[in-house]
Design an enzyme around this catalytic site. Sequence first.
Site, PDB file in Angstrom:
ATOM      1  N   LYS A  79     -64.517  -9.880  -0.920  1.00  0.00           N
ATOM      2  CA  LYS A  79     -64.324  -9.056   0.272  1.00  0.00           C
ATOM      3  C   LYS A  79     -64.835  -9.829   1.473  1.00  0.00           C
ATOM      4  O   LYS A  79     -65.710 -10.686   1.340  1.00  0.00           O
ATOM      5  CB  LYS A  79     -65.131  -7.758   0.104  1.00  0.00           C
ATOM      6  N   GLY A 179     -56.714  15.975   2.138  1.00  0.00           N
ATOM      7  CA  GLY A 179     -56.216  14.828   2.901  1.00  0.00           C
ATOM      8  C   GLY A 179     -54.740  14.575   2.648  1.00  0.00           C
ATOM      9  O   GLY A 179     -54.353  14.190   1.540  1.00  0.00           O
ATOM     10  N   VAL A 180     -53.915  14.853   3.672  1.00  0.00           N
ATOM     11  CA  VAL A 180     -52.486  14.539   3.541  1.00  0.00           C
ATOM     12  C   VAL A 180     -52.124  13.447   4.553  1.00  0.00           C
ATOM     13  O   VAL A 180     -51.339  13.638   5.466  1.00  0.00           O
ATOM     14  CB  VAL A 180     -51.574  15.794   3.676  1.00  0.00           C
ATOM     15  N   GLY A 181     -52.772  12.293   4.351  1.00  0.00           N
ATOM     16  CA  GLY A 181     -52.486  11.113   5.169  1.00  0.00           C
ATOM     17  C   GLY A 181     -51.418  10.289   4.478  1.00  0.00           C
ATOM     18  O   GLY A 181     -50.519  10.833   3.824  1.00  0.00           O
ATOM     19  N   VAL A 183     -51.391   8.307   1.813  1.00  0.00           N
ATOM     20  CA  VAL A 183     -51.260   8.452   0.363  1.00  0.00           C
ATOM     21  C   VAL A 183     -51.093   9.926  -0.016  1.00  0.00           C
ATOM     22  O   VAL A 183     -50.206  10.286  -0.800  1.00  0.00           O
ATOM     23  CB  VAL A 183     -52.499   7.875  -0.377  1.00  0.00           C
TER      24      VAL A 183
HETATM   25  P1  NAD Z   1     -55.180   7.996   5.836  1.00  0.00           P
HETATM   26  O1  NAD Z   1     -56.171   7.742   6.908  1.00  0.00           O
HETATM   27  O2  NAD Z   1     -53.734   7.800   6.110  1.00  0.00           O
HETATM   28  O3  NAD Z   1     -55.344   9.494   5.303  1.00  0.00           O
HETATM   29  C1  NAD Z   1     -56.569  10.140   5.179  1.00  0.00           C
HETATM   30  C2  NAD Z   1     -56.350  11.571   5.623  1.00  0.00           C
HETATM   31  O4  NAD Z   1     -57.564  12.285   5.408  1.00  0.00           O
HETATM   32  C3  NAD Z   1     -56.026  11.695   7.114  1.00  0.00           C
HETATM   33  O5  NAD Z   1     -54.873  12.497   7.277  1.00  0.00           O
HETATM   34  C4  NAD Z   1     -57.276  12.345   7.699  1.00  0.00           C
HETATM   35  O6  NAD Z   1     -56.983  13.197   8.794  1.00  0.00           O
HETATM   36  C5  NAD Z   1     -57.785  13.132   6.518  1.00  0.00           C
HETATM   37  N1  NAD Z   1     -59.199  13.490   6.590  1.00  0.00           N
HETATM   38  C6  NAD Z   1     -60.220  12.798   7.140  1.00  0.00           C
HETATM   39  N2  NAD Z   1     -61.362  13.485   7.017  1.00  0.00           N
HETATM   40  C7  NAD Z   1     -61.055  14.629   6.381  1.00  0.00           C
HETATM   41  C8  NAD Z   1     -61.827  15.764   5.964  1.00  0.00           C
HETATM   42  N3  NAD Z   1     -63.120  15.844   6.199  1.00  0.00           N
HETATM   43  N4  NAD Z   1     -61.185  16.758   5.338  1.00  0.00           N
HETATM   44  C9  NAD Z   1     -59.850  16.698   5.101  1.00  0.00           C
HETATM   45  N5  NAD Z   1     -59.082  15.672   5.477  1.00  0.00           N
HETATM   46  C10 NAD Z   1     -59.682  14.653   6.113  1.00  0.00           C
HETATM   47  O7  NAD Z   1     -55.663   7.121   4.587  1.00  0.00           O
HETATM   48  P2  NAD Z   1     -54.843   6.787   3.276  1.00  0.00           P
HETATM   49  O8  NAD Z   1     -54.308   5.411   3.376  1.00  0.00           O
HETATM   50  O9  NAD Z   1     -53.933   7.911   2.941  1.00  0.00           O
HETATM   51  O10 NAD Z   1     -56.011   6.731   2.199  1.00  0.00           O
HETATM   52  C11 NAD Z   1     -56.584   7.911   1.671  1.00  0.00           C
HETATM   53  C12 NAD Z   1     -57.725   7.544   0.734  1.00  0.00           C
HETATM   54  O11 NAD Z   1     -57.222   6.728  -0.332  1.00  0.00           O
HETATM   55  C13 NAD Z   1     -58.843   6.731   1.389  1.00  0.00           C
HETATM   56  O12 NAD Z   1     -60.068   7.064   0.778  1.00  0.00           O
HETATM   57  C14 NAD Z   1     -58.471   5.291   1.040  1.00  0.00           C
HETATM   58  O13 NAD Z   1     -59.597   4.458   1.044  1.00  0.00           O
HETATM   59  C15 NAD Z   1     -57.918   5.470  -0.352  1.00  0.00           C
HETATM   60  N6  NAD Z   1     -56.992   4.419  -0.774  1.00  0.00           N
HETATM   61  C16 NAD Z   1     -55.838   4.206  -0.097  1.00  0.00           C
HETATM   62  C17 NAD Z   1     -54.954   3.215  -0.512  1.00  0.00           C
HETATM   63  C18 NAD Z   1     -53.657   2.977   0.201  1.00  0.00           C
HETATM   64  O14 NAD Z   1     -52.759   2.354  -0.361  1.00  0.00           O
HETATM   65  N7  NAD Z   1     -53.472   3.468   1.430  1.00  0.00           N
HETATM   66  C19 NAD Z   1     -55.260   2.434  -1.643  1.00  0.00           C
HETATM   67  C20 NAD Z   1     -56.455   2.677  -2.335  1.00  0.00           C
HETATM   68  C21 NAD Z   1     -57.309   3.677  -1.892  1.00  0.00           C
END
Ligand code: NAD
Length: 368
Positions: A79, A179-181, A183
Amino acid sequence: MLFEKIGTSGHEEVVFCHNPDAGLKAIIAIHNTVLGPALGGLRMWPYKTEQDALDDVLRLSRGMTYKAAVAGLNLGGGKGVLIGDPSKDKSEALFRALGRFIDSLGGRYITAEDVGIDVNDMEYVLKETDYVTGVHQVHGGSGDPSPFTAYGTLQGLLAALQQVHGNEDVGKYSFAVQGVGHVGMEFVKLLREQGAKVFVTDINKEAVQRAVDELGCEAVALDEIYDVDCDVYSPCALGGTVNLDTIPRLKAKIICGSANNQLATEECGDELENRGILYAPDYAVNAGGLMNVSIELEGYNRERAMRMMRTIYYNLGKIFTIAKRDGIPTYKAADRMGEERIAQMGKIKLPHMGKMAPRFLGRQRGNQ
Ligand code: NAD
């Protein structure tokens, strides 16, 4: 004291990168390269102290070793952390200076995007070194990993349902997705396609509305997500949400989601075990993003990436078997699976770099 610290954590190499003209202060940590070159994202963060940056990079790089090992990849753990504020300290010089340091490691460390870094920053790094993944598709990159991570999370879920219920009928079960971001939304889509009942929450109200209007989910308030009467709690937002306050509130018998570092402490993993809640270890479930970028090393192929996501199902099955075999909670079983693979592969001494795309084997620089 520093050697004692990296000795305890098992790190092979820690590189301090300094270029005052470029404003560069970065640390690259290579934890373990028994399985292959250390691949792990670069994080840019305004760390309060240099010690905080060092602690973070040591912790994160070690985590990557386990993630890659359990995922079955020929990669080690590494990292990078860049000390600075991503909103105001970025420059071409900064990323090119860092790119030169990465290049000087000769492929022992391969970088990727992480918190605070975007694809444009990586373009600068790519001007100085070939040891970069997650770049734009025009450079042979794999693009947004989120749909792969979501599909991988579904594979982890199928394994967990099989373990607890003896079937994989997603549509029969109900889910609380936090969390509906990137992923979470994709994951919810996959659940809804199979007819599952899905409750969602997010601090982003628009995202929640979209999940309700377009996917037919039911919205709940931020703090209510832990109390939902459902079969699976799926953390897809932040780390640490499975803690001693939330565990007694959970009705779900399975925890499976994409978020990193879901357990606030190891004690929480033990507590889940005591309560008969199956925890699908986060780094095994969310390895889809890492698997996706790993394919760039051999020449990216989307179909191959999707096929690789399926291995998450089998990896989870192995973790559950080890947990049963050794009478330990699943979070410990995942670590053990990673350690066993490193020990076994270390004995047969794999060639370090494996098979790689021409981009990673001395491509002429300057034309990208
Ligand atoms: P993202 O930022 O697109 O989505 C995260 C979502 O969580 C956002 O919509 C945000 O508004 C919401 N959020 C933040 N705080 C919150 C709370 N207190 N309560 C409810 N919702 C809340 O991120 P992502 O890329 O979708 O990743 C989501 C998780 O998966 C993270 O922990 C990330 O580290 C992990 N992850 C992602 C990937 C990837 O391919 N993107 C790979 C491995 C792990």
